[in-house]
Write a protein that holds these residues in place. Structure first.
Motif, PDB file in Angstrom:
ATOM      1  N   SER A   1    -102.281  74.826  26.470  1.00  0.00           N
ATOM      2  CA  SER A   1    -101.098  75.660  26.661  1.00  0.00           C
ATOM      3  C   SER A   1    -100.318  75.237  27.909  1.00  0.00           C
ATOM      4  CB  SER A   1    -101.491  77.138  26.738  1.00  0.00           C
ATOM      5  OG  SER A   1    -102.391  77.367  27.802  1.00  0.00           O
ATOM      6  N   TRP A   2    -101.012  74.827  28.952  1.00  0.00           N
ATOM      7  CA  TRP A   2    -100.323  74.388  30.161  1.00  0.00           C
ATOM      8  C   TRP A   2     -99.657  73.032  29.948  1.00  0.00           C
ATOM      9  CZ3 TRP A   2     -98.765  77.563  33.608  1.00  0.00           C
ATOM     10  CH2 TRP A   2     -99.439  78.764  33.779  1.00  0.00           C
TER      11      TRP A   2
ATOM     12  N   ASP B   1    -108.375  78.346  26.532  1.00  0.00           N
ATOM     13  CA  ASP B   1    -107.379  78.729  27.531  1.00  0.00           C
ATOM     14  C   ASP B   1    -107.356  80.238  27.752  1.00  0.00           C
ATOM     15  OD1 ASP B   1    -106.811  76.042  27.438  1.00  0.00           O
ATOM     16  OD2 ASP B   1    -104.646  76.292  27.187  1.00  0.00           O
ATOM     17  N   ASP B   2    -107.452  81.020  26.676  1.00  0.00           N
ATOM     18  CA  ASP B   2    -107.468  82.477  26.823  1.00  0.00           C
ATOM     19  C   ASP B   2    -108.663  82.928  27.645  1.00  0.00           C
ATOM     20  OD1 ASP B   2    -105.171  82.655  25.363  1.00  0.00           O
ATOM     21  OD2 ASP B   2    -106.067  83.660  23.634  1.00  0.00           O
TER      22      ASP B   2
ATOM     23  N   ASN C   1    -102.010  86.748  29.561  1.00  0.00           N
ATOM     24  CA  ASN C   1    -103.464  86.619  29.389  1.00  0.00           C
ATOM     25  C   ASN C   1    -104.188  86.754  30.724  1.00  0.00           C
ATOM     26  OD1 ASN C   1    -104.181  86.375  26.631  1.00  0.00           O
ATOM     27  ND2 ASN C   1    -103.237  84.363  26.581  1.00  0.00           N
TER      28      ASN C   1
ATOM     29  N   HIS D   1    -107.840  82.102  31.291  1.00  0.00           N
ATOM     30  CA  HIS D   1    -106.811  82.985  31.853  1.00  0.00           C
ATOM     31  C   HIS D   1    -107.315  84.417  32.032  1.00  0.00           C
ATOM     32  CE1 HIS D   1    -103.972  79.946  29.873  1.00  0.00           C
ATOM     33  NE2 HIS D   1    -104.059  79.656  31.158  1.00  0.00           N
TER      34      HIS D   1
ATOM     35  N   ASN E   1     -99.441  82.847  28.823  1.00  0.00           N
ATOM     36  CA  ASN E   1    -100.514  82.519  29.775  1.00  0.00           C
ATOM     37  C   ASN E   1    -100.606  83.557  30.885  1.00  0.00           C
ATOM     38  OD1 ASN E   1    -101.143  80.214  28.343  1.00  0.00           O
ATOM     39  ND2 ASN E   1    -100.133  78.814  29.753  1.00  0.00           N
TER      40      ASN E   1
END
Length: 175
Positions: free
Chosen positions: A82-83, A151-152, A101, A155, A98
């Motif tokens: 995502s980044w 990623d979740d 989250n 975060h 992001n």
């Protein structure tokens, strides 16, 4: 899209069965807290923050897993994808997602030190975030209720850790 719109877009109303099930769980927790208070095993602040934490987690699990409509099983196992999209594609929507989250488990991090009636180190806040977020993501994968992604977990865990650090600093100043 504001937070309210995000909430109502991704969440259906709880069914009667879900409301009854959570009410039973909450009642058991409340009776346990009252028993512990009566026997002076916990403080009132611990009981209140524990009940708020349980309510918060019920809402989080409800909105991220149980009230979502089933879909096909989806997952993204690339870490920090995502980044990459934020920086390479200038995706403001993913940037907002992001940050939301990160905020999701921040209140949990604030409540943990109060519930346990002591300052907690940053790694305990991070670990609690990893455990809860890992459960959410795993349930989403198993029940086909969202996108499983590392990623979740990162975060959400960072948000929980930040809340834990801030509340622990507040408790330290209070003493």
């Amino acid at each position: 899209m504001d937070l309210y719109q995000i909430f109502i877009t991704h969440n259906r109303v709880w069914t009667v069965r879900e409301v009854i099930g959570f009410s039973i769980l909450y009642t058991i927790a409340l009776l346990t807290a009252l028993y512990l208070l009566y026997n002076k095993k916990i403080k009132l602040s611990q009981a209140i923050s524990g009940m708020i934490l349980l309510l918060f987690l019920g809402i989080v699990f409800g909105s991220t897993v149980f009230t979502r409509m089933p879909m096909e099983r989806k997952y993204n196992l690339e870490l920090f994808w995502s980044w990459k999209a934020v920086f390479l594609n200038h995706s403001l929507e993913l940037m907002k997602e992001n940050l939301l989250n990160c905020i999701l488990l921040f209140p949990m991090g604030l409540l943990l030190p109060v519930t346990f009636n002591r300052r907690l180190s940053w790694w305990k806040g991070l670990l609690a975030g990893v455990l809860v977020s890992g459960m959410i993501e795993t349930f989403q994968l198993i029940f086909c209720r969202g996108l499983f992604e590392w990623d979740d977990i990162v975060h959400n865990s960072l948000g929980c850790m930040a809340g834990c650090i801030i509340m622990s600093m507040v408790l330290k100043r209070k003493k």
